[in-house]
Design a protein around this motif. Structure first.
Motif: not given
Lengths: 195, 181
Positions: A21, A46, A49-50, A52-57, A59-60
């Motif tokens: 990542l 897993e 999910a990781m 997904q979280i990376s994409t979310l962060f 994009a913030s």
């Protein structure tokens, strides 16, 4: 949670996922991870999910404070400086008072010793009328010194170590306070951030 | 950069206006770190202000070879970690221990499935809240500031391998909180 099946490769491969990542995975490890993900459902879950979280962060965006933040900081800084100045003033007053008291006590002691030495010299003067003035002064000074040492010696004999300890501590406290005052002087050179 | 150095030098001489310029220049990254760490705007405001006050009083210890913003972030992250620990708000988890309740996350936003900014912010907050304070700081520094492992290690006063482990465990913890798709 129960839904997570444990992979027999354990943390080793999730460690690779984390590096992947961050774009820090070497080709050989990347191939190893990809091959494993094709065959292991638990690790694939897993990994997804990781990601997904990376994409979310990623994009913030950065969040900023409300308007006037710098002004609010400057106001607090001003309050802090005023508080420190008040503290400085208090410590300066205390240090000066203690030092003045110490100097007064020492002056009185020297004065008393001088009078005692003068009286003693007066009684001895009858026998030594022809002694020259210079030698009188010299012997007077010698006696003054002797008187002081006798006085201090008596004090030490009477009160011993506790007195020395108290005097030593008091002196150390005063010296520390003066050094602190010198270093933190509001109009002096700034040291360690104090203005 | 020259301007920044000039402000620092003036602030060191006691010029609070010059320090105010530094605050304006870096309020956003500092506030963001505090907000991501603490998850509450009011607390973030207080922590960010406290960071700048501490920076001002420690300015003489700043070493110019270091990025000023990283130095500020170091102060902010340590302050936030202490604050979270004092309040006992950050979970002290291990992967072997019991996990807290799941939080929900939308799938990665696609053009046809736009996630509102507010919702997204809430998801990020929930994800970060599942982490212990020092894991949280490592994640924030990595994602929002693009710091390398080495830079995070210097900022958090630890080793690169510790950061690598923290990021790995943090990601795993957050992944395990996601509900099944």
């Amino acid at each position: 949670m129960e839904r997570w099946e444990e992979c027999e490769h354990g943390e080793g491969l999730t460690g690779l996922m984390s590096l992947a990542l961050d774009g820090l995975l070497e080709d050989r490890d990347r191939q190893r991870l990809e091959q494993h993900l094709m065959t292991c459902a638990a690790c694939r879950q897993e990994w997804e999910a990781m990601q997904q979280i990376s994409t979310l962060f990623e994009a913030s965006p950065l969040v900023g404070p409300s308007l006037g933040f710098a002004t609010r900081v400057e106001r607090r800084l001003g309050e802090q400086t005023r508080k420190r100045r008040r503290l400085f003033g208090g410590v300066a007053l205390l240090t000066s008072s203690l030092s003045l008291a110490g100097v007064t006590v020492i002056t009185l002691m020297v004065f008393g010793l001088g009078i005692a030495a003068w009286r003693w010299l007066d009684s001895a003067a009858a026998a030594e009328q022809e002694t020259q003035a210079v030698s009188q002064v010299v012997s007077g000074m010698g006696l003054l010194g002797r008187g002081a040492s006798l006085f201090l010696g008596d004090l030490l004999l009477q009160y011993g170590a506790p007195l020395v300890l108290v005097l030593g501590i008091s002196l150390a406290v005063l010296v520390t306070m003066w050094v602190w005052l010198y270093r933190k002087h509001p109009n002096g050179k700034r040291d360690n951030g104090y203005v | 950069m020259d301007q920044e150095r000039a402000w620092i030098e003036q602030a060191l001489k006691g010029d609070q206006t010059a320090f105010g310029q530094l605050v304006q220049a870096y309020e956003r990254p500092v506030y963001n770190l505090a907000y991501r760490m603490l998850g509450d705007p009011a607390e973030a405001e207080d922590a960010a202000q406290e960071t700048f006050l501490r920076a001002y009083s420690k300015l003489a210890t700043y070493q110019p070879e270091r990025k000023f913003v990283n130095w500020l972030l170091s102060i902010a992250s340590h302050y936030c970690i202490d604050r979270l620990r004092r309040k006992g708000r950050a979970p002290q988890l291990s992967l072997d221990g019991p996990l807290p309740p799941q939080w929900t996350i939308s799938k990665a936003p696609r053009p046809d499935q736009e996630v509102s900014q507010k919702e997204q912010r809430e998801q990020v907050r929930q994800a970060l809240e599942t982490l212990p304070a020092d894991y949280r700081a490592a994640v924030v520094l990595r994602y929002w500031y693009g710091m390398s492992y080495d830079e995070i290690a210097v900022t958090m006063h630890t080793t690169e391998s510790a950061i690598k482990a923290r990021l790995h465990r943090a990601r795993r913890m957050m992944a395990h909180q996601l509900p099944a798709a």
